[in-house]
Design an enzyme around this catalytic site. Structure first.
Site, mmCIF file in Angstrom:
data_model
loop_
_atom_site.group_PDB
_atom_site.id
_atom_site.type_symbol
_atom_site.label_atom_id
_atom_site.label_comp_id
_atom_site.label_asym_id
_atom_site.label_seq_id
_atom_site.Cartn_x
_atom_site.Cartn_y
_atom_site.Cartn_z
ATOM 1 C CB CYS A 169 -9.318 0.155 -4.363
ATOM 2 S SG CYS A 169 -9.413 0.768 -5.634
ATOM 3 C CD GLU B 209 -8.442 7.855 -4.005
ATOM 4 O OE1 GLU B 209 -8.761 7.350 -3.504
ATOM 5 O OE2 GLU B 209 -9.404 9.180 -4.406
#
Length: 501
Positions: free
Chosen positions: A291, A257
C-alpha cells in the site's frame, strides 16, 4: 506434490499448525511462486463464524479484568515464539505471498518489534488528571478494554498487519477474531498456532484469539456482528467503502487502512544517488504490491532526463525470479488478476500519451507464476490512470516546473497514505512537511514512502481511510474512554455556575 508444497507442510508442522489438507476442503491455497497447490481448507459456515465470535466475547469478559502488565506477559511469550520460529514463518510468507527472502523475514521482525512495543505499553496505558472548576472535586480520564476486535487483512502483509492490531488489542484487554485474505490463510494458521502456544504458557482464556477461514461472506459475518465493537480492515478503498457503512449502521467503529497512490517529489537539489536507491526499493519492493509502494515520481524538469536514465539503468539490473532464491529482488505478482491489471494500466497510460521507458512485459521464470518486468512510464500529464492505484511495479514519471506545481500534482489524487521528497533545500523540506505540503498520513524527507517503523502511527487520510495502527497513541483505538468526576467535599456545586436550589 511439489517441493514447495512439501516444504510448506513441514513448516506448518514445526509451527504446530497441522496438516493444510482437510477432508472435503473447499478453499484451495496456492503459491504465487508457481501457482502450485499448497493446501485445501474447509471454510467456516456463517453459524460457525458466529460461534467463534461468541467464544471470543466470552473470553474478553474474563480477559478485561486481568491487569494490563499481566496481559503483557502473554504478548511477550508470543514475541519469544516469533523469534524462535522467525525463519520458518518468514519462509511461509515468501511461499504464500511471494515476498523475497529478506522481506519475508522483515515482516516477521516487524511482528517481533510490535510485540516489544506492546509489552512496554502494557505498563503505560494512562489517562489524564484534568483541572476542574468545582472546588473539592477531581476530574480524570480512564481507558478501559473495548471488546472483540475484528481484523480483516490483505495478502500483501499476511502477518504483520494482524500483529499490529493483535499485540495492541491483547494488552488493551481485548479479544481478536481474524479474517485473513483467502490468498494467505496458511500464514494465518501458522501465527494462530504460535499464539495458542503463547496463550497456553501465559494461561489466557480459551477463544481469546481465533482465525476465520472463508471468503467475503465470512468477513461480512464479522463486519455485521454487534459483539464486535471495532473492525480493523486493511485492503482496497473499494473494500473499505463497503465495510465502513455496514459497521456504522450498527454504530460500531472502524479502523481503515486502504489504498495508496504514493509519490516522491525529486527537487533540483536532490542527491540523485540517494534518490535512485530510495525510488527503486519503494517502487519494486514486494513487486509493487505494498500500500506504500511508490507509484509516481514528480521530478523537476531540469533533472528529469538524468533521473530517468539512472532509474532505467538500475531497473535493467534487477534480478527477477523465485522469491525463495536469495539473489532475487523482484518476485511474482499474487495472481493472474494482478497481472492483467498491470497490463491494462500500461495500455491506458500509453493511450493517454505516456511513453513506456522500459518493462511491462511478462518475465519468463521457470515453474510458472505471474512475474513481470517492472515498468516505468513517462507521462505528459497526470491522467485518470495515474490517479488510480495499480497494485503492481508500475511507476509513472511526471515533470514539474515550480514547487507549487509539484505539491499540486502530489496532492490531487484521492488517496493519502504515504509521501516523500528528495531535496537538500530546507525550505522545500519544511514546506513539504507543513500544513500546506503533503496531505498524507506519512511524509518523509530523503527517504522513499515505503518501509515504515512500528514506533510511529501508520495510516493515511482521504480515501486511505484515516485509520492509525502500530505505534504512537494508536493503542487508543482499541479501548474506550471514561471521564470521571469525584466529589470529595460536602458541597454540591454545579458546573458553569448553574444553581438548582
Amino acid at each position: 506434490m511439489t517441493g514447495i508444497a512439501t516444504r510448506t507442510q513441514e513448516i506448518l508442522r514445526r509451527l504446530g499448525a497441522g496438516d493444510p489438507f482437510a477432508d472435503d476442503g473447499d478453499l484451495v491455497c496456492r503459491s504465487p511462486i508457481d501457482g502450485g497447490e499448497l493446501g485445501r481448507l474447509r471454510s467456516h459456515t456463517a453459524e460457525q463464524a458466529a460461534d467463534v465470535i461468541g467464544s471470543a466475547h466470552a473470553a474478553f469478559q474474563q480477559w478485561r479484568t486481568v491487569p494490563a502488565p499481566v496481559r503483557g506477559r502473554f504478548v511477550r511469550e508470543l514475541g519469544e515464539l516469533l523469534r524462535e520460529h522467525k525463519d520458518d514463518l518468514g519462509a511461509l510468507v515468501s511461499i504464500e505471498a511471494g515476498k523475497i527472502v529478506s522481506e519475508g523475514l522483515g515482516e516477521v521482525q516487524e511482528m517481533i518489534d510490535i510485540c516489544d512495543l506492546a509489552v512496554g505499553l502494557s505498563r503505560q496505558l494512562h489517562g489524564l488528571t484534568i483541572a476542574t472548576e468545582r472546588p473539592g472535586h477531581r476530574m480524570m480520564e480512564q481507558w478501559h478494554p473495548l471488546g472483540v476486535v475484528g481484523v480483516i487483512s490483505a495478502f500483501n502483509f499476511p502477518v504483520a498487519v494482524w500483529s499490529w492490531n493483535a499485540a495492541l488489542a491483547f494488552v488493551c484487554g481485548d479479544a481478536v477474531v481474524w479474517k485473513p485474505s483467502e490468498k494467505t490463510i496458511l500464514t494465518a494458521l501458522g501465527c494462530q498456532a504460535l499464539l495458542l502456544e503463547a496463550g497456553r504458557r501465559a494461561g489466557v482464556p480459551a477463544g481469546l484469539s481465533a482465525v476465520l477461514v472463508g471468503d467475503r461472506a465470512i468477513g461480512e459475518v464479522l463486519v455485521d456482528d454487534p459483539r464486535v465493537p471495532l473492525v480493523s480492515a486493511t485492503g482496497s478503498t473499494r473494500m473499505g467503502k463497503q465495510v465502513a457503512p455496514r459497521v456504522a449502521a450498527r454504530l460500531g467503529r472502524t479502523l481503515l487502512e486502504l489504498g495508496g497512490n504514493n509519490a516522491a517529489i525529486v527537487a533540483p537539489s536532490a542527491d540523485l544517488d540517494l534518490a535512485v536507491r530510495g525510488i527503486v526499493f519503494s517502487a519494486v519492493g514486494t513487486a509493487g504490491q505494498r500500500c506504500t509502494s511508490l507509484r509516481r515520481i514528480i521530478v523537476h524538469e531540469s533533472i528529469k532526463d538524468d533521473l530517468v536514465a539512472r532509474l532505467k539503468a538500475a531497473y535493467e539490473t534487477l534480478p527477477i525470479g523465485s522469491p525463495l532464491e536469495s539473489s532475487t529482488l523482484v518476485g511474482p505478482l499474487i495472481d493472474e488478476t494482478a497481472f492483467r491489471a498491470f497490463g491494462d494500466a500500461i495500455a491506458a497510460a500509453r493511450r493517454d500519451g505516456g511513453e513506456l521507458v522500459l518493462g511491462g512485459a511478462r518475465a519468463e521464470v521457470e515453474g510458472g507464476g505471474y512475474y513481470v518486468h517492472p515498468a516505468i512510464v513517462d507521462m505528459p500529464k497526470q491522467t485518470e490512470i495515474v490517479k488510480a492505484e495499480t497494485f503492481a511495479p508500475l511507476l509513472y514519471v511526471l515533470a514539474y516546473n515550480d514547487f507549487d506545481e509539484a505539491l499540486r500534482l502530489h496532492n490531487e489524487v484521492l488517496q493519502g497514505l504515504s509521501s516523500s521528497i528528495f531535496t537538500l533545500d530546507v525550505r522545500e523540506a519544511e514546506t513539504f512537511l507543513s500544513v500546506v505540503g503533503s496531505d498524507c498520513g506519512i511524509a518523509n524527507v530523503n527517504i522513499g514512502p515505503s518501509g515504515a517503523e512500528i514506533g510511529g502511527a501508520f495510516g493515511g487520510e482521504k480515501e486511505t481511510g484515516g485509520g492509525r495502527e502500530s505505534g504512537s497513541d494508536a493503542w487508543r483505538a482499541y479501548m474506550r474512554r471514561a471521564t470521571n468526576t469525584v466529589n470529595y467535599s460536602t458541597e454540591l456545586p454545579l458546573a458553569q455556575g448553574v444553581e438548582f436550589g
